[in-house]
Design a protein around this motif. Structure first.
Motif: not given
Length: 319
Positions: A130-146
């Motif tokens: 969005e514009g010059t930055g990035y947006c995400f919803n922390p609550e709906t993010t599944i995240g990192i799997i390792f």
């Protein structure tokens, strides 16, 4: 083992999640690896994430040398040019996690720095610019799997990274089936990311069109045939990893975001990779072949290849 320093290679949509989380850890030294004009821009402007500006340190590879953890969050096309920087940044005890799309970034990185440094991983996040930055919803993010490829699965470095992500408030999951998980995400990208990019519509198209579901199914079945031939048991990831982060029907995944912005896509690591593997294994991949060439043509369109304004009015014949 404890993670005390983290370097991010690639401060885009995925790198933003790492910067957002690790910035909250006051006892962790955090930096972005960059050189030249990109380093100057990051130093000057920082990173806009969810409407807030973050100012991680900016390190040359030599300044990053020997950090505990490097997270690679590049676009696929940028990886070959960044391998030298990565090699110069890795120390004897550095762990490297690649959160790139596709299934071969870890192999390419391991060939440069040694497989012992690489901890296989993936990320599921609906991040957009969005514009010059990035947006995400922390609550709906599944995240990192390792996870480790073989036992002991709950190794010292896995425990150290678990502690880091826990303190950072980031979503994560440890798995004993990381190879299947990576292929499962690959399946999501091929079957859900690509068809909407060709259509140019939000992800609601899969619910609203039997034709879009048919294309998605064709792409998925070809991938599953290749995976089976390579001995990848996708069923190991089906119960835990067969979906992405929750998004609205208007959401546009990364390939369509790239086309919208006039950028080249990661189609070579999606359908391009499947076509190559299919040819090696004798498995037909017609859905992926069509999708590959269609998206390549859309890239050419963005590049202006089909702009015929101002050219001769001489006619051509259809063939």
């Amino acid at each position: 083992m404890k993670i005390r320093s983290v370097a991010v290679l690639g401060a885009g949509a995925v790198g933003a999640y790492i910067i957002w989380g690790v910035s909250k850890c006051k006892d962790i030294k955090l930096g972005v690896i960059a050189e030249g004009e990109r380093a100057e821009r990051l130093t000057r402007n920082g990173c806009m994430i969810n409407q807030e500006t973050y100012h991680p340190e900016v390190w040359t590879p030599e300044e990053a040398k020997g950090v505990d953890l490097i997270i690679v969050a590049l676009k696929y096309g940028a990886l070959p040019g960044a391998l030298d920087s990565l090699r110069r940044s890795v120390g004897e005890h550095t762990t490297v996690m690649s959160l790139m799309n596709g299934i071969d970034s870890e192999e390419l990185i391991a060939a440069e720095i040694g497989a012992s440094h690489v901890l296989p991983s993936l990320i599921k996040i609906a991040s957009h610019k969005e514009g010059t930055g990035y947006c995400f919803n922390p609550e709906t993010t599944i995240g990192i799997i390792f996870g480790e490829l073989e036992a002991p699965y709950y190794s010292a470095r896995v425990r150290a990274i678990e502690e880091l992500f826990e303190n950072a408030g980031m979503r994560y999951r440890i798995t004993e089936d990381i190879e299947a998980e990576i292929w499962s995400k690959f399946r999501l990208n091929v079957s859900n990311n690509l068809p909407q990019a060709v259509l140019g519509a939000g992800v609601g198209c899969y619910q609203d069109s039997v034709h879009m579901r048919a294309i998605s199914t064709g792409l998925r079945r070809e991938l599953e045939a290749v995976a089976e031939a390579k001995g990848i048991d996708l069923s190991k990831a089906d119960t835990s990893s067969n979906h992405g982060s929750a998004v609205p029907p208007t959401a546009r995944y990364s390939t369509l975001q790239d086309l919208d912005a006039g950028r080249h896509t990661e189609i070579d690591m999606f359908s391009g990779a499947l076509m190559r593997m299919g040819q090696e294994l004798g498995i037909p991949t017609p859905y992926n072949e069509y999708t590959y060439h269609m998206i390549k043509a859309l890239e050419e369109k963005n590049d202006g290849k089909f702009d015929y304004t101002g050219q001769s009015s001489e006619t051509t014949c259809a063939k």
